[in-house]
Design a protein around this motif. Structure first.
Motif, PDB file in Angstrom:
ATOM      1  N   HIS A   1     109.633  15.471 -38.783  1.00  0.00           N
ATOM      2  CA  HIS A   1     109.343  16.107 -37.501  1.00  0.00           C
ATOM      3  C   HIS A   1     107.988  15.644 -36.966  1.00  0.00           C
ATOM      4  CE1 HIS A   1     112.860  18.519 -38.084  1.00  0.00           C
ATOM      5  NE2 HIS A   1     112.372  19.117 -39.132  1.00  0.00           N
ATOM      6  N   SER A   2     107.555  14.469 -37.407  1.00  0.00           N
ATOM      7  CA  SER A   2     106.225  14.013 -37.044  1.00  0.00           C
ATOM      8  C   SER A   2     106.057  13.844 -35.542  1.00  0.00           C
ATOM      9  CB  SER A   2     105.903  12.694 -37.754  1.00  0.00           C
ATOM     10  OG  SER A   2     106.842  11.682 -37.396  1.00  0.00           O
ATOM     11  N   LEU A   3     107.127  13.444 -34.859  1.00  0.00           N
ATOM     12  CA  LEU A   3     107.000  13.140 -33.438  1.00  0.00           C
ATOM     13  C   LEU A   3     106.721  14.396 -32.623  1.00  0.00           C
ATOM     14  CD1 LEU A   3     107.131  10.844 -31.397  1.00  0.00           C
ATOM     15  CD2 LEU A   3     109.570  11.278 -31.157  1.00  0.00           C
ATOM     16  N   VAL A   4     107.503  15.449 -32.821  1.00  0.00           N
ATOM     17  CA  VAL A   4     107.315  16.654 -32.015  1.00  0.00           C
ATOM     18  C   VAL A   4     106.015  17.356 -32.400  1.00  0.00           C
ATOM     19  CG1 VAL A   4     108.689  18.149 -33.536  1.00  0.00           C
ATOM     20  CG2 VAL A   4     108.403  18.732 -31.118  1.00  0.00           C
ATOM     21  N   LEU A   5     105.648  17.339 -33.682  1.00  0.00           N
ATOM     22  CA  LEU A   5     104.373  17.924 -34.081  1.00  0.00           C
ATOM     23  C   LEU A   5     103.209  17.137 -33.500  1.00  0.00           C
ATOM     24  CD1 LEU A   5     105.222  18.796 -37.776  1.00  0.00           C
ATOM     25  CD2 LEU A   5     104.767  20.421 -35.941  1.00  0.00           C
ATOM     26  N   ALA A   6     103.328  15.813 -33.506  1.00  0.00           N
ATOM     27  CA  ALA A   6     102.265  14.986 -32.939  1.00  0.00           C
ATOM     28  C   ALA A   6     102.092  15.254 -31.452  1.00  0.00           C
ATOM     29  CB  ALA A   6     102.556  13.510 -33.182  1.00  0.00           C
ATOM     30  N   LEU A   7     103.193  15.470 -30.741  1.00  0.00           N
ATOM     31  CA  LEU A   7     103.100  15.793 -29.317  1.00  0.00           C
ATOM     32  C   LEU A   7     102.333  17.096 -29.116  1.00  0.00           C
ATOM     33  CD1 LEU A   7     103.865  15.263 -26.353  1.00  0.00           C
ATOM     34  CD2 LEU A   7     105.969  16.565 -26.778  1.00  0.00           C
ATOM     35  N   ALA A   8     102.687  18.120 -29.877  1.00  0.00           N
ATOM     36  CA  ALA A   8     101.989  19.404 -29.746  1.00  0.00           C
ATOM     37  C   ALA A   8     100.507  19.265 -30.079  1.00  0.00           C
ATOM     38  CB  ALA A   8     102.637  20.446 -30.655  1.00  0.00           C
ATOM     39  N   LEU A   9     100.184  18.398 -31.029  1.00  0.00           N
ATOM     40  CA  LEU A   9      98.805  18.286 -31.496  1.00  0.00           C
ATOM     41  C   LEU A   9      97.947  17.361 -30.648  1.00  0.00           C
ATOM     42  CD1 LEU A   9      99.336  18.290 -35.366  1.00  0.00           C
ATOM     43  CD2 LEU A   9      98.919  20.185 -33.805  1.00  0.00           C
ATOM     44  N   THR A  10      98.480  16.891 -29.525  1.00  0.00           N
ATOM     45  CA  THR A  10      97.617  16.189 -28.581  1.00  0.00           C
ATOM     46  C   THR A  10      96.672  17.169 -27.880  1.00  0.00           C
ATOM     47  OG1 THR A  10      99.337  16.312 -26.874  1.00  0.00           O
ATOM     48  CG2 THR A  10      99.199  14.267 -28.172  1.00  0.00           C
ATOM     49  N   VAL A  11      96.917  18.462 -28.052  1.00  0.00           N
ATOM     50  CA  VAL A  11      95.947  19.501 -27.694  1.00  0.00           C
ATOM     51  C   VAL A  11      95.213  19.855 -28.976  1.00  0.00           C
ATOM     52  CG1 VAL A  11      95.643  21.863 -26.879  1.00  0.00           C
ATOM     53  CG2 VAL A  11      97.364  20.396 -25.819  1.00  0.00           C
ATOM     54  N   ARG A  12      93.898  19.680 -28.987  1.00  0.00           N
ATOM     55  CA  ARG A  12      93.147  19.847 -30.234  1.00  0.00           C
ATOM     56  C   ARG A  12      91.748  20.378 -29.938  1.00  0.00           C
ATOM     57  NH1 ARG A  12      89.612  15.679 -30.315  1.00  0.00           N
ATOM     58  NH2 ARG A  12      90.103  13.917 -28.950  1.00  0.00           N
ATOM     59  N   HIS A  13      91.078  20.798 -31.001  1.00  0.00           N
ATOM     60  CA  HIS A  13      89.698  21.242 -30.871  1.00  0.00           C
ATOM     61  C   HIS A  13      88.800  20.030 -30.628  1.00  0.00           C
ATOM     62  CE1 HIS A  13      85.715  22.649 -32.397  1.00  0.00           C
ATOM     63  NE2 HIS A  13      86.067  23.689 -31.662  1.00  0.00           N
ATOM     64  N   ASP A  14      87.826  20.174 -29.748  1.00  0.00           N
ATOM     65  CA  ASP A  14      86.981  19.030 -29.390  1.00  0.00           C
ATOM     66  C   ASP A  14      85.742  18.878 -30.261  1.00  0.00           C
ATOM     67  OD1 ASP A  14      85.328  21.059 -28.538  1.00  0.00           O
ATOM     68  OD2 ASP A  14      85.321  20.473 -26.419  1.00  0.00           O
ATOM     69  N   GLY A  15      85.590  19.764 -31.265  1.00  0.00           N
ATOM     70  CA  GLY A  15      84.431  19.675 -32.145  1.00  0.00           C
ATOM     71  C   GLY A  15      83.196  20.349 -31.605  1.00  0.00           C
ATOM     72  N   GLN A  16      83.290  20.905 -30.398  1.00  0.00           N
ATOM     73  CA  GLN A  16      82.116  21.536 -29.778  1.00  0.00           C
ATOM     74  C   GLN A  16      82.447  22.945 -29.269  1.00  0.00           C
ATOM     75  OE1 GLN A  16      81.021  18.740 -26.735  1.00  0.00           O
ATOM     76  NE2 GLN A  16      80.217  17.247 -28.207  1.00  0.00           N
ATOM     77  N   GLY A  17      83.478  23.530 -29.816  1.00  0.00           N
ATOM     78  CA  GLY A  17      83.837  24.883 -29.418  1.00  0.00           C
ATOM     79  C   GLY A  17      84.865  24.962 -28.311  1.00  0.00           C
ATOM     80  N   GLY A  18      85.333  23.825 -27.823  1.00  0.00           N
ATOM     81  CA  GLY A  18      86.325  23.807 -26.754  1.00  0.00           C
ATOM     82  C   GLY A  18      87.602  23.118 -27.183  1.00  0.00           C
ATOM     83  N   VAL A  19      88.434  22.800 -26.200  1.00  0.00           N
ATOM     84  CA  VAL A  19      89.730  22.167 -26.455  1.00  0.00           C
ATOM     85  C   VAL A  19      89.765  20.812 -25.757  1.00  0.00           C
ATOM     86  CG1 VAL A  19      92.226  22.356 -26.095  1.00  0.00           C
ATOM     87  CG2 VAL A  19      90.898  24.387 -26.699  1.00  0.00           C
ATOM     88  N   ALA A  20      90.223  19.806 -26.478  1.00  0.00           N
ATOM     89  CA  ALA A  20      90.373  18.457 -25.930  1.00  0.00           C
ATOM     90  C   ALA A  20      91.849  18.153 -25.731  1.00  0.00           C
ATOM     91  CB  ALA A  20      89.746  17.425 -26.868  1.00  0.00           C
TER      92      ALA A  20
END
Length: 208
Positions: A4-23
């Protein structure tokens, strides 16, 4: 377990930016272009359709970006439903698509490239079926159809029960729980969560 790497990878294109926000890794067409090329191997599961659509040299434009981001929003809304009664990822907990709308987006994208079973029977091997497209869709339609079918396969399958949202400090990821004691998506998240719990205990103790 299915891949299921493809659908999980799509969802994980929203991620933490390392500075308290979302990238957002899909913040522009160049980000989508890079993402599709990075996941070319997973996308080859729909190789016949992709070959017809010319995705080998895929370069995203604003239309493709909007379509894939809309599909991702639907996937993340359905992921949020899948992890209930636990809370969803904090990245979009306050702005999730309604479930009915998310299902419509996903199913429409999956249906945009009709497929039919095609029997293959190589010499010296057992026969097997593959699904091939019945037309020659454009690259954007083929890409969204493949991503939607990956999402349908995951959400309709048994591995959906393993889906979790990681609630370690500063994390917004979804992950598959692979063993009973797993609480976090990565060891680093577990470390941060333990440090945060330790700090909270000391603050409560100092304030008492």
């Amino acid at each position: 377990m299915a891949d299921h790497s493809l659908v999980l990878a799509l969802a994980l294109t929203v991620r933490h930016d390392g500075q308290g926000g979302v990238a957002d890794d899909l913040s522009g067409p160049e980000g989508l272009t890079a993402w599709v090329r990075e996941h070319a191997a997973a996308l080859e599961a729909d190789a016949d359709t992709f070959a017809e659509a010319g995705l080998d040299g895929f370069t995203a434009d604003e239309e493709a970006l909007a379509a894939v981001r809309a599909l991702r929003a639907a996937v993340r809304a359905l992921f949020a439903r899948a992890v209930r009664p636990d809370p969803p990822s904090p990245a979009d907990a306050q702005r999730l698509l309604p479930v009915g709308m998310a299902l419509e987006v996903l199913n429409s994208a999956a249906a945009a490239v009709p497929t039919v079973p095609h029997l293959e029977w190589p010499d010296g091997r057992d026969p097997y079926a593959v699904h091939r497209g019945t037309g020659a869709p454009d690259a954007v339609t083929a890409l969204c159809a493949a991503l939607a079918r990956a999402a349908v396969g995951f959400l309709a399958g048994p591995d959906r029960e393993k889906l979790r949202a990681c609630h370690a400090p500063r994390c917004v990821r979804y992950f598959l729980k692979e063993h009973p004691r797993q609480e976090w998506c990565r060891p680093s998240c577990g470390n941060r969560a333990r440090v945060a719990r330790h700090q909270r205990r000391h603050q409560l103790h100092d304030g008492s």
